[in-house]
Design a protein around this motif. Sequence first.
Motif, PDB file in Angstrom:
ATOM      1  N   ARG A   1      16.401  -8.475   3.648  1.00 57.20           N
ATOM      2  CA  ARG A   1      16.179  -7.493   4.714  1.00 57.20           C
ATOM      3  C   ARG A   1      15.813  -8.144   6.056  1.00 57.20           C
ATOM      4  O   ARG A   1      16.310  -7.711   7.103  1.00 57.20           O
ATOM      5  N   PRO A   2      14.954  -9.178   6.080  1.00 58.86           N
ATOM      6  CA  PRO A   2      14.743  -9.843   7.368  1.00 58.86           C
ATOM      7  C   PRO A   2      16.017 -10.428   7.967  1.00 58.86           C
ATOM      8  O   PRO A   2      16.193 -10.416   9.193  1.00 58.86           O
TER       9      PRO A   2
ATOM     10  N   VAL B   1       0.834  -1.207   0.000  1.00 57.05           N
ATOM     11  CA  VAL B   1       0.000   0.000   0.000  1.00 57.05           C
ATOM     12  C   VAL B   1       0.865   1.252   0.000  1.00 57.05           C
ATOM     13  O   VAL B   1       0.580   2.220  -0.723  1.00 57.05           O
ATOM     14  N   ALA B   2       1.925   1.247   0.794  1.00 55.74           N
ATOM     15  CA  ALA B   2       2.785   2.425   0.891  1.00 55.74           C
ATOM     16  C   ALA B   2       3.452   2.743  -0.441  1.00 55.74           C
ATOM     17  O   ALA B   2       3.442   3.889  -0.903  1.00 55.74           O
ATOM     18  N   VAL B   3       4.032   1.738  -1.095  1.00 55.12           N
ATOM     19  CA  VAL B   3       4.743   2.009  -2.343  1.00 55.12           C
ATOM     20  C   VAL B   3       3.776   2.322  -3.470  1.00 55.12           C
ATOM     21  O   VAL B   3       4.092   3.117  -4.368  1.00 55.12           O
ATOM     22  N   THR B   4       2.588   1.740  -3.449  1.00 57.71           N
ATOM     23  CA  THR B   4       1.607   2.041  -4.497  1.00 57.71           C
ATOM     24  C   THR B   4       1.131   3.482  -4.396  1.00 57.71           C
ATOM     25  O   THR B   4       1.080   4.213  -5.399  1.00 57.71           O
ATOM     26  N   PHE B   5       0.787   3.918  -3.190  1.00 51.80           N
ATOM     27  CA  PHE B   5       0.292   5.287  -3.012  1.00 51.80           C
ATOM     28  C   PHE B   5       1.386   6.309  -3.293  1.00 51.80           C
ATOM     29  O   PHE B   5       1.178   7.284  -4.026  1.00 51.80           O
ATOM     30  N   SER B   6       2.560   6.115  -2.702  1.00 48.20           N
ATOM     31  CA  SER B   6       3.628   7.100  -2.868  1.00 48.20           C
ATOM     32  C   SER B   6       4.122   7.161  -4.307  1.00 48.20           C
ATOM     33  O   SER B   6       4.366   8.249  -4.846  1.00 48.20           O
ATOM     34  N   SER B   7       4.252   6.018  -4.955  1.00 42.85           N
ATOM     35  CA  SER B   7       4.701   6.011  -6.350  1.00 42.85           C
ATOM     36  C   SER B   7       3.674   6.647  -7.269  1.00 42.85           C
ATOM     37  O   SER B   7       4.023   7.377  -8.207  1.00 42.85           O
ATOM     38  N   ALA B   8       2.388   6.398  -6.996  1.00 40.08           N
ATOM     39  CA  ALA B   8       1.340   7.020  -7.805  1.00 40.08           C
ATOM     40  C   ALA B   8       1.336   8.529  -7.625  1.00 40.08           C
ATOM     41  O   ALA B   8       1.146   9.282  -8.597  1.00 40.08           O
TER      42      ALA B   8
ATOM     43  N   ILE C   1      21.080   4.148   9.104  1.00 42.70           N
ATOM     44  CA  ILE C   1      19.962   5.063   9.339  1.00 42.70           C
ATOM     45  C   ILE C   1      18.933   4.429  10.266  1.00 42.70           C
ATOM     46  O   ILE C   1      18.496   5.029  11.249  1.00 42.70           O
ATOM     47  N   TRP C   2      18.540   3.186   9.954  1.00 45.26           N
ATOM     48  CA  TRP C   2      17.542   2.519  10.794  1.00 45.26           C
ATOM     49  C   TRP C   2      18.097   2.228  12.187  1.00 45.26           C
ATOM     50  O   TRP C   2      17.341   2.258  13.172  1.00 45.26           O
ATOM     51  N   ASP C   3      19.393   1.948  12.269  1.00 43.44           N
ATOM     52  CA  ASP C   3      19.991   1.704  13.579  1.00 43.44           C
ATOM     53  C   ASP C   3      19.985   2.972  14.417  1.00 43.44           C
ATOM     54  O   ASP C   3      19.729   2.933  15.634  1.00 43.44           O
ATOM     55  N   ALA C   4      20.265   4.118  13.778  1.00 46.04           N
ATOM     56  CA  ALA C   4      20.235   5.397  14.496  1.00 46.04           C
ATOM     57  C   ALA C   4      18.822   5.734  14.964  1.00 46.04           C
ATOM     58  O   ALA C   4      18.647   6.394  16.002  1.00 46.04           O
TER      59      ALA C   4
ATOM     60  N   VAL D   1      16.190  -1.239  14.335  1.00 44.26           N
ATOM     61  CA  VAL D   1      16.748  -2.559  14.048  1.00 44.26           C
ATOM     62  C   VAL D   1      16.156  -3.570  15.030  1.00 44.26           C
ATOM     63  O   VAL D   1      16.124  -3.334  16.238  1.00 44.26           O
ATOM     64  N   GLY D   2      15.681  -4.695  14.511  1.00 46.22           N
ATOM     65  CA  GLY D   2      15.014  -5.687  15.333  1.00 46.22           C
ATOM     66  C   GLY D   2      13.504  -5.581  15.284  1.00 46.22           C
ATOM     67  O   GLY D   2      12.813  -6.391  15.903  1.00 46.22           O
ATOM     68  N   THR D   3      12.987  -4.585  14.538  1.00 41.56           N
ATOM     69  CA  THR D   3      11.544  -4.425  14.365  1.00 41.56           C
ATOM     70  C   THR D   3      11.183  -4.645  12.898  1.00 41.56           C
ATOM     71  O   THR D   3      12.052  -4.764  12.028  1.00 41.56           O
ATOM     72  N   LEU D   4       9.885  -4.649  12.627  1.00 43.00           N
ATOM     73  CA  LEU D   4       9.406  -4.840  11.256  1.00 43.00           C
ATOM     74  C   LEU D   4       9.415  -3.553  10.431  1.00 43.00           C
ATOM     75  O   LEU D   4       9.225  -3.610   9.218  1.00 43.00           O
ATOM     76  N   THR D   5       9.655  -2.423  11.070  1.00 42.35           N
ATOM     77  CA  THR D   5       9.573  -1.136  10.377  1.00 42.35           C
ATOM     78  C   THR D   5      10.500  -1.028   9.173  1.00 42.35           C
ATOM     79  O   THR D   5      10.072  -0.562   8.103  1.00 42.35           O
ATOM     80  N   PRO D   6      11.778  -1.428   9.266  1.00 43.90           N
ATOM     81  CA  PRO D   6      12.658  -1.283   8.092  1.00 43.90           C
ATOM     82  C   PRO D   6      12.224  -2.123   6.891  1.00 43.90           C
ATOM     83  O   PRO D   6      12.695  -1.863   5.775  1.00 43.90           O
ATOM     84  N   LEU D   7      11.344  -3.095   7.102  1.00 40.14           N
ATOM     85  CA  LEU D   7      10.932  -3.959   6.005  1.00 40.14           C
ATOM     86  C   LEU D   7       9.899  -3.302   5.105  1.00 40.14           C
ATOM     87  O   LEU D   7       9.685  -3.780   3.983  1.00 40.14           O
ATOM     88  N   TRP D   8       9.241  -2.239   5.589  1.00 37.45           N
ATOM     89  CA  TRP D   8       8.195  -1.619   4.775  1.00 37.45           C
ATOM     90  C   TRP D   8       8.245  -0.091   4.740  1.00 37.45           C
ATOM     91  O   TRP D   8       7.784   0.521   3.763  1.00 37.45           O
ATOM     92  N   ALA D   9       8.800   0.547   5.757  1.00 42.19           N
ATOM     93  CA  ALA D   9       8.720   2.008   5.846  1.00 42.19           C
ATOM     94  C   ALA D   9       9.472   2.711   4.716  1.00 42.19           C
ATOM     95  O   ALA D   9       9.110   3.826   4.327  1.00 42.19           O
ATOM     96  N   GLY D  10      10.496   2.063   4.166  1.00 46.31           N
ATOM     97  CA  GLY D  10      11.215   2.680   3.048  1.00 46.31           C
ATOM     98  C   GLY D  10      10.336   2.880   1.825  1.00 46.31           C
ATOM     99  O   GLY D  10      10.618   3.742   0.976  1.00 46.31           O
ATOM    100  N   ASN D  11       9.277   2.114   1.728  1.00 45.31           N
ATOM    101  CA  ASN D  11       8.369   2.245   0.583  1.00 45.31           C
ATOM    102  C   ASN D  11       7.530   3.515   0.624  1.00 45.31           C
ATOM    103  O   ASN D  11       6.874   3.855  -0.360  1.00 45.31           O
TER     104      ASN D  11
END
Length: 308
Positions: free
Chosen positions: A240-241, A111-118, A157-160, A164-174
């Motif tokens: 990424r996981p 959903v994130a990459v579809t909306f932002s890319s559109a 960046i995600w470590d700062a 790291v250790g959460t699901l956020t880096p797997l999708w938030a970049g989109n």
Amino acid sequence: MDSTTTLPAAVPDPQVADRATKLRERADYRANRKGWLGRGLIIALLTLATVVFVYPLIWLVSASLKPRSEVFDNKLIPESPTIENYITIWQEAPLALWIGNTLLVTVLAAVAVTFSSALVAWGFSYYRFRGRDALFFLVLATMMLPGAVTMIPTFLIWDALGQVGTLTPLWAGNLFGSAFYIFLIRQFFLDLPRQVFEAARIDGATDWQIFTRIGVPLCKPALVVTLLFEAQAAWTDLMRPLIYLRDSSTFTIPRGLKAMLDQFGFAGNWHWELIVTAGVITTVPMIILFFIGQRHFIEGVATTGAKS
């Protein structure tokens, strides 16, 4: 002889007419035979391609119904089929938790990459501003960067940010879009008649209303293609996981399968019956997703970039 008298019409020779009819029939037969041969060749090639692509899935399902000693016997019909592997895998691994994590990441990423890319594609296709083409070229140039180049900076960046250790880096970049999807959706927007948008503007529609009420509905096939592509990519992502996830409670399915390979493999004695069973369980959702969106997917692939 009276000048008004008409001459009788020439009677065609029956032999000549019969010969012409036979020649036409022979030509039609040859044309039909070539057509049937061509269609038969195409059907044979499509059948072969179907077997090549479907056979691994059939083998996977068959192997999941076999005991460990029969997994690699290459028989599509198990001699002693059993569902014990499915019971064992649910007991030995938290598949439900992994599927839930993967489903969450997949939905958010798609959903994130579809909306932002559109949204970005709409800006590049609808608005006219200085440097637009150069900026779009710069966006496309990011596709040339290998993932390994940005892997370490992205991790830092995600470590700062303490993610790291959460699901956020797997999708938030989109949330920042994808160059490939921006290009794909922009091509679709460019095919839409601009007069429709100008008429809406004359009627008092705002830019946001034009985008959401006219642009997005007309671009639905391309958006579905983007959604399916990213859903498949997020569902099967392992890199990424492996980098960001540490605790098994946050594992996604690919990361969990990697953990299962480490767990059930010891002294060369691999429990492949459990691995293939988990593979079947995790493959089914993607098959269902494709069948749900296949009409829009095929329409989007066929029409994206085609000039009207």
